[in-house]
Design a protein around this motif. Structure first.
Motif: not given
Length: 710
Positions: A213, A216-217, A220-221, A233
């Motif tokens: 997770r 993935r974040q 995306e960032a 992250l």
């Protein structure tokens, strides 16, 4: 030494069915508990020719004076009852594993509104999730420090939390992002609880979900060109991976299992346990035991399983338990484990692959633990044996004093006079046998008279319990509060507020079914803290009771001289004597135990207020009164009708409170001795003189007070 034939049950008395049996000594103390598929066959083994018995079994049956049994329906019930009785009676001839340390756990208090992550030791509490045990507390703190980046759960104490909520300012962790600061409302209770739940899931081994997770974040960032968030992250992922590296993968299939290995010789056995969760070693612990009975490896494993899982339930019992040898029979033990977990548990010996290789590692740890323990204990046993022999020789005793009791008197200028009794068995402190006394037979300071009173009370009760009547001597009984009419507070064992060694005992200890009694077992030597007068008082007390088989001596502090009754000159032991060193340790422990109790009583007296003397007014209603009115001064000025407005206070109680406060002399204003500031009672300050920390103090400087303590 008893002859086993003198208490052997008659033929046909013992049932041929599963059950649990208990051997008792002449004092009715349970010395051994065992279980059997057939009571008749098992007990018959104990009453054969003594020459055919194992030496330790022979010692047990000759120490015992009676045997009794309880029939149960199944072997599983026998296993459960055996475990319960071993925990309750602590029999001296049973295998008892001793933890080589108090292992720390990582605990999450999911039973609180705002769960807290902390290090915990000791008994497990309901509603708290535990992870470990760990070898060192610093290992827990390092792991938590890494995980707080991703799971900023509360770690502060209740006092810090309340203070932050009151001031509206979080602690340092709240400012640096390692706490979500629920104390100031930055996160709701529900969201904080979910955060703590995710922390627990990660610690339980479900790590892949969170890593994927976060990755993935992060991606995306980066796509959204939020590079600072992506960097954060990335650091979070690194922290999680670093925390995971602290426990290496040992089983590739993410197994949950406990591995138990045993290393033993003729006299002792060491047990090592590795706790594997999610394929990683999450904790390790070890025990050592004396083999006080003839016992197989399978039986040692069975006792280890009882020790491990006797108080556990649910997921604390893993799906798989790997052992070096199976108990005989194995089915009852497996059923018992299944019952503790609530689902199937596999109990087996690993035969091949990673599990067998890991079991060999656990076995090597057990061997090393046994070698280390024997190296340490060889020196300890030799030293203690030499000390006891030197004491016996110096005091002209018939045998080494295996049980020594030491007494000390403590007071502050004649106030709060108390006494302590500490017990050493085989040269080691037996803290569960410690006792404390209040001296109320007279007023004032008289150490000699106090010593006479304490020795008289202790051994009068020994004689009463020796008669097995269950009543105190001269018809005395305990009151409901666990206090002797003469004023004795009988307290002992773990759990004291100050040092963990005081636990109030009540009337239930007057039973006759083998539970430890307060004064049932006599010492071979009584040591008093003092010189010739105290020794003479102790000996006079024993003479008045007709006891002539217990030796008495005193250890004077000034020159460390050993005084004997009816002797004009002391016995002087060499300064290098192990016997003198043991007597000093016993005396110092008695002094520490007494002065701790005396200080606690004095502090309680200083904290006492006028409401403490109101009959029928408990702590809850006292707090309700103070909370309602704000201070005792305002309560004293209130009318009866106003007092009746407090929830739980009736008119009769209100009249009693008003009368008690009217008769009490108002205390002067509280003073902070560090600043000289007068603490106005209108602000709710306590009506006592306090120190800089707000603690009540007596008159005089701290040095003066220490000099007045005895």
């Amino acid at each position: 030494m008893a002859d086993p034939s003198s208490y052997r049950p008659r033929p046909g008395e013992i049932p041929d069915s599963p059950g649990v049996y208990r051997f008792r000594d002449e004092h009715r103390r349970v010395i051994y508990v065992g279980k059997a598929k057939s009571l008749r066959q098992r007990l018959a083994n104990y009453f054969q020719d003594l020459a055919h018995l194992h030496p330790r079994t022979r010692t047990m049956v000759t120490t015992a004076a009676s045997v009794e049994w309880t029939v149960v329906s199944t072997e599983v019930e026998a296993l459960q009852l055996e475990y319960s009785w071993i925990k309750e009676y602590d029999p001296r001839f049973n295998v008892k594993y001793r933890d080589d340390k108090s292992y720390p756990y990582l605990a999450v208090t999911m039973n609180e509104e705002f769960p807290r992550v902390q290090v915990m030791r000791g008994h497990k509490k309901k509603g708290v999730r535990y992870f470990g045990p760990y070898g060192h507390a610093w290992a827990i703190r390092d792991t938590v420090d890494l995980l707080l980046r991703v799971f900023p759960v509360r770690t502060c104490s209740a006092g810090v939390f309340k203070n932050a909520a009151r001031t509206g300012r979080p602690c340092l962790l709240g400012y640096i992002g390692k706490c979500s600061a629920p104390c100031v409302g930055r996160i709701t209770p529900e969201d904080h609880w979910d955060l703590a739940d995710e922390f627990c899931d990660f610690m339980a081994g479900r790590t892949g979900t969170y890593l994927r997770r976060l990755e993935r974040q992060m991606a995306e960032a980066a796509e959204d060109m939020e590079y600072e968030r992506a960097a954060r992250l990335r650091d979070d992922i690194g922290a999680l991976k670093k925390a995971m590296e602290k426990s290496a993968v040992v089983l590739a299939d993410a197994t949950d299992a406990d591995l138990i290995a045993v290393a033993e010789d003729e006299l002792e056995a060491a047990v090592q346990i590795f706790h594997v969760r999610g394929g990683r070693v999450r904790g390790q612990r070890g025990w050592v035991t004396d083999k006080v009975e003839e016992i197989t490896t399978g039986a040692l494993v069975e006792h280890a399983l009882q020790q491990l899982y006797g108080e556990e339930s649910g997921d604390a019992v893993p799906k798989e338990v790997l052992v070096p040898a199976l108990p005989d029979p194995v089915e009852p033990v497996q059923q018992w484990l299944t019952g503790r977990r609530g689902s199937g548990v596999s109990l087996r010996i690993p035969q091949r692959g990673d599990k067998k290789a890991l079991m060999e590692t656990v076995q090597r740890n057990a061997q090393q633990a046994l070698v280390l323990h024997k190296t340490k204990r060889a020196s300890d046993l030799t030293t203690r044996s030499r000390a006891l022999e030197e004491i016996a020789e110096a005091l002209d005793l018939d045998s080494a004093p295996l049980r020594i009791e030491c007494y000390d008197i403590s007071h502050l200028q004649g106030d709060d006079v108390v006494a302590s009794m500490v017990v050493f068995e085989d040269g080691l402190a037996r803290k569960s046998e410690y006792r404390r006394f209040q001296i109320k037979g007279f007023e004032g300071q008289d150490d000699v008279r106090s010593m006479h009173e304490v020795i008289t009370r202790r051994f009068r009760r020994y004689l009463a319990e020796k008669e097995k009547t269950g009543e105190w001597a001269d018809g005395e009984e305990l009151t409901d509060g666990g206090r002797h009419p003469g004023g004795e507070a009988v307290v002992a064992g773990p759990g004291a507020p100050d040092d963990g060694e005081a636990l109030t005992h009540g009337p239930a200890l007057k039973d006759d079914d083998g539970r430890p009694k307060r004064f049932a077992y006599p010492p071979q030597l009584v040591v008093v803290d003092g010189g010739q007068p105290q020794v003479a008082a102790a000996q006079r007390a024993l003479d008045e009771l007709g006891i002539d088989d217990i030796a008495v001596c005193g250890l004077a502090k000034r020159l460390e001289e050993v005084w004997l009754p009816r002797e004009d000159d002391p016995v002087v032991l060499p300064r290098t004597s192990e016997g003198l060193y043991l007597l000093q340790r016993v005396r110092d422990e008695a002094h520490r135990f007494a002065i701790t109790y005396q200080r606690a009583k004095r502090a309680k007296r200083f904290r006492a207020g006028p409401l403490d003397d109101v009959p029928g007014l408990g702590e809850t209603r006292k707090q309700a009164l103070i909370k309602h009115f704000g201070s005792v001064k305002r309560l004293r000025a209130a009318t009866i009708d106003q007092i009746c407005e407090v929830p739980g206070i009736g008119r009769k109680t209100a009249e009693t409170v008003a009368a008690a406060l009217a008769g009490a002399t108002p205390a002067g204003p509280a003073v902070n001795t560090a600043t000289g500031e007068i603490m106005d009672d209108e602000d709710g300050a306590p009506e006592t003189t306090t120190d800089a920390l707000g603690e009540p103090v007596s008159a005089g400087t701290p040095d003066e007070r220490r000099g007045q303590e005895r």
